[in-house]
Design a protein around this motif. Structure first.
Motif, PDB file in Angstrom:
ATOM      1  N   ASP A 183       0.993  -1.139  -0.113  1.00 58.93           N
ATOM      2  CA  ASP A 183       0.089   0.066   0.053  1.00 58.93           C
ATOM      3  C   ASP A 183       0.961   1.182  -0.240  1.00 58.93           C
ATOM      4  N   VAL A 184       0.887   2.160  -0.819  1.00 58.81           N
ATOM      5  CA  VAL A 184       1.579   3.233  -1.282  1.00 58.81           C
ATOM      6  C   VAL A 184       0.669   4.477  -1.303  1.00 58.81           C
ATOM      7  N   GLU A 185       1.154   5.687  -0.400  1.00 56.25           N
ATOM      8  CA  GLU A 185       0.416   6.689  -0.580  1.00 56.25           C
ATOM      9  C   GLU A 185       1.300   7.669  -1.189  1.00 56.25           C
ATOM     10  N   THR A 186       0.751   8.715  -2.104  1.00 55.21           N
ATOM     11  CA  THR A 186       1.679   9.705  -2.567  1.00 55.21           C
ATOM     12  C   THR A 186       0.749  10.690  -2.478  1.00 55.21           C
ATOM     13  N   THR A 187       1.450  12.125  -2.727  1.00 52.50           N
ATOM     14  CA  THR A 187       1.286  13.508  -2.520  1.00 52.50           C
ATOM     15  C   THR A 187       1.371  14.136  -3.697  1.00 52.50           C
ATOM     16  N   GLY A 188       0.366  14.701  -4.443  1.00 52.49           N
ATOM     17  CA  GLY A 188       0.649  15.473  -5.954  1.00 52.49           C
ATOM     18  C   GLY A 188       1.028  16.723  -5.531  1.00 52.49           C
ATOM     19  N   ALA A 189       1.399  17.408  -6.795  1.00 50.36           N
ATOM     20  CA  ALA A 189       1.773  18.796  -6.925  1.00 50.36           C
ATOM     21  C   ALA A 189       0.940  19.701  -6.002  1.00 50.36           C
ATOM     22  N   LYS A 190      -0.245  19.465  -5.888  1.00 49.67           N
ATOM     23  CA  LYS A 190      -1.233  20.507  -5.295  1.00 49.67           C
ATOM     24  C   LYS A 190      -1.610  19.863  -3.843  1.00 49.67           C
ATOM     25  N   GLY A 191      -0.925  18.916  -3.445  1.00 49.12           N
ATOM     26  CA  GLY A 191      -1.223  18.439  -2.101  1.00 49.12           C
ATOM     27  C   GLY A 191      -2.265  17.373  -2.023  1.00 49.12           C
ATOM     28  N   ALA A 192      -2.852  16.963  -3.036  1.00 52.19           N
ATOM     29  CA  ALA A 192      -3.623  15.724  -3.066  1.00 52.19           C
ATOM     30  C   ALA A 192      -3.229  14.587  -2.793  1.00 52.19           C
ATOM     31  N   GLU A 193      -3.807  13.899  -1.988  1.00 55.41           N
ATOM     32  CA  GLU A 193      -3.224  12.588  -1.622  1.00 55.41           C
ATOM     33  C   GLU A 193      -3.932  11.408  -2.289  1.00 55.41           C
ATOM     34  N   SER A 194      -3.130  10.578  -2.760  1.00 57.14           N
ATOM     35  CA  SER A 194      -3.843   9.393  -3.413  1.00 57.14           C
ATOM     36  C   SER A 194      -3.220   8.228  -2.899  1.00 57.14           C
ATOM     37  N   GLU A 195      -3.862   6.941  -3.175  1.00 60.13           N
ATOM     38  CA  GLU A 195      -3.473   5.760  -2.458  1.00 60.13           C
ATOM     39  C   GLU A 195      -3.460   4.652  -3.733  1.00 60.13           C
ATOM     40  N   TRP A 196      -2.192   3.778  -3.691  1.00 62.98           N
ATOM     41  CA  TRP A 196      -2.172   2.881  -4.889  1.00 62.98           C
ATOM     42  C   TRP A 196      -1.876   1.392  -4.290  1.00 62.98           C
ATOM     43  N   ARG A 197      -1.956   0.576  -4.760  1.00 60.52           N
ATOM     44  CA  ARG A 197      -1.551  -0.809  -4.510  1.00 60.52           C
ATOM     45  C   ARG A 197      -0.219  -1.364  -5.507  1.00 60.52           C
ATOM     46  N   VAL A 198       0.571  -1.845  -5.078  1.00 64.14           N
ATOM     47  CA  VAL A 198       1.743  -2.324  -5.827  1.00 64.14           C
ATOM     48  C   VAL A 198       1.759  -3.691  -5.742  1.00 64.14           C
ATOM     49  N   ASP A 199       1.640  -4.726  -6.718  1.00 65.39           N
ATOM     50  CA  ASP A 199       1.763  -5.970  -6.903  1.00 65.39           C
ATOM     51  C   ASP A 199       2.858  -6.353  -6.168  1.00 65.39           C
ATOM     52  N   LEU A 200       2.983  -7.657  -5.487  1.00 66.49           N
ATOM     53  CA  LEU A 200       4.264  -8.011  -5.014  1.00 66.49           C
ATOM     54  C   LEU A 200       5.040  -9.032  -5.861  1.00 66.49           C
ATOM     55  N   LYS A 201       4.358  -9.437  -6.932  1.00 64.29           N
ATOM     56  CA  LYS A 201       5.058 -10.228  -7.812  1.00 64.29           C
ATOM     57  C   LYS A 201       5.429  -9.467  -8.934  1.00 64.29           C
ATOM     58  N   THR A 202       4.452  -8.813  -9.629  1.00 57.51           N
ATOM     59  CA  THR A 202       4.610  -7.890 -10.931  1.00 57.51           C
ATOM     60  C   THR A 202       5.163  -6.709 -10.638  1.00 57.51           C
ATOM     61  N   GLY A 203       4.985  -5.974  -9.543  1.00 50.38           N
ATOM     62  CA  GLY A 203       5.429  -4.542  -9.630  1.00 50.38           C
ATOM     63  C   GLY A 203       4.524  -3.578  -9.921  1.00 50.38           C
ATOM     64  N   LYS A 204       3.200  -4.017 -10.484  1.00 49.81           N
ATOM     65  CA  LYS A 204       2.175  -3.290 -11.354  1.00 49.81           C
ATOM     66  C   LYS A 204       1.642  -2.493 -10.473  1.00 49.81           C
ATOM     67  N   VAL A 205       1.490  -1.267 -10.640  1.00 50.51           N
ATOM     68  CA  VAL A 205       0.891  -0.056  -9.715  1.00 50.51           C
ATOM     69  C   VAL A 205      -0.522   0.053 -10.424  1.00 50.51           C
ATOM     70  N   THR A 206      -1.486   0.066  -9.411  1.00 49.83           N
ATOM     71  CA  THR A 206      -3.245   0.212  -9.483  1.00 49.83           C
ATOM     72  C   THR A 206      -3.612   1.133  -8.536  1.00 49.83           C
ATOM     73  N   ALA A 207      -4.669   1.916  -8.687  1.00 49.81           N
ATOM     74  CA  ALA A 207      -5.239   2.718  -7.726  1.00 49.81           C
ATOM     75  C   ALA A 207      -6.074   1.696  -6.887  1.00 49.81           C
ATOM     76  N   ASP A 208      -5.781   2.307  -5.693  1.00 49.39           N
ATOM     77  CA  ASP A 208      -6.570   1.462  -4.517  1.00 49.39           C
ATOM     78  C   ASP A 208      -7.953   1.910  -4.714  1.00 49.39           C
ATOM     79  N   ARG A 209      -8.880   1.254  -5.013  1.00 45.84           N
ATOM     80  CA  ARG A 209     -10.300   1.382  -5.280  1.00 45.84           C
ATOM     81  C   ARG A 209     -10.830   1.465  -4.027  1.00 45.84           C
ATOM     82  N   ALA A 210     -10.360   0.829  -2.785  1.00 48.91           N
ATOM     83  CA  ALA A 210     -11.133   0.862  -1.465  1.00 48.91           C
ATOM     84  C   ALA A 210     -10.864   2.299  -1.000  1.00 48.91           C
ATOM     85  N   ASP A 211     -10.236   3.160  -1.514  1.00 49.79           N
ATOM     86  CA  ASP A 211      -9.892   4.516  -0.970  1.00 49.79           C
ATOM     87  C   ASP A 211     -10.943   5.313  -1.748  1.00 49.79           C
ATOM     88  N   GLY A 212     -12.089   5.752  -0.513  1.00 52.86           N
ATOM     89  CA  GLY A 212     -13.092   6.408  -1.254  1.00 52.86           C
ATOM     90  C   GLY A 212     -12.646   7.971  -2.013  1.00 52.86           C
TER      91      GLY A 212
END
Length: 223
Positions: A183-212
């Motif tokens: 589970d990875v959290e990022t901050t954008g240029a305007k301070g917006a926070e986003s949450e991502w999931r990075v697959d343990l095997k492939t390293g693929k980054v996808t949006a965390d849809r559980a984050d409202g």
């Protein structure tokens, strides 16, 4: 799976007895006395009760902290592992005694270590052995090792992969259930926070849809 530094303090006793207060980390690590971070946060004397619900101020604070951290999450993890070899399980950019630090949790055998890294210089400020009050260290270690078994993507890899989405401020192993991920959290240029999931095997980054809070139209990228 973030773990807190375990520190025993006798400040309360000192107040009662008039003695000298001493705080000791429950560890045998040589670097238990942490050095001061080179990144000190400015106090603007704001009142929390007046601004705690102001999202614009939260965004400004997120942006300021992200910009102040010259050392990336991935590099902080790398520095922590160079000091304390093991498996990095989480990393978080946080305030500690008025300064900004990277707190990295490292598992070595069944022992948990918390390593603080200066976000301005990349130097290790201190290390502690982190013991669970409930004595579940071995069980926690077993769960982490099971989740990471066969994984090709470590915490440092996950941080580097998610950096394309914004400034990484937190990396944490999600070992609940069968579909483990970082589970990875990022901050954008305007301070917006986003949450991502990075697959343990492939390293693929996808949006965390559980984050409202979306990652909706722009995949966490500011215009």
């Amino acid at each position: 799976m973030k773990r807190n530094i375990v520190i025993a303090t006798v400040a309360a006793a000192a107040l009662i007895t008039g003695g000298t207060a001493t705080a000791l980390a429950t560890t045998g690590d040589d670097d238990s006395a942490a050095k001061k971070s080179s990144v000190q946060l400015k106090d603007n004397d704001r009142k929390d009760d007046e601004r705690k619900d102001d999202e614009r101020d939260d965004a400004a604070e997120n942006t300021a902290e992200a910009k102040a951290a010259k050392v990336t999450a991935a590099d902080a993890i790398k520095a922590a592992l160079a000091k304390t070899p093991g498996t990095a399980v989480s990393a978080e950019l946080d305030e500690e005694d008025g300064g900004l630090v990277w707190g990295v949790d490292v598992l070595k055998g069944d022992t948990w270590h918390n390593v603080e890294v200066d976000p301005g210089t990349g130097k290790v400020l201190g290390t502690w052995v982190d013991k669970d009050d409930d004595g579940d260290d071995a069980a926690d270690a077993a769960r982490v090792n099971s989740a990471l078994k066969g994984s090709a993507t470590g915490a440092e890899d996950a941080a580097r992969a998610a950096a394309a989405k914004g400034t990484v401020t937190s990396v944490d192993l999600d070992d609940d259930g069968k579909a483990g991920a970082w589970d990875v959290e990022t901050t954008g240029a305007k301070g917006a926070e986003s949450e991502w999931r990075v697959d343990l095997k492939t390293g693929k980054v996808t949006a965390d849809r559980a984050d409202g809070d979306a990652n909706d139209d722009n995949d966490g990228q500011d215009d």
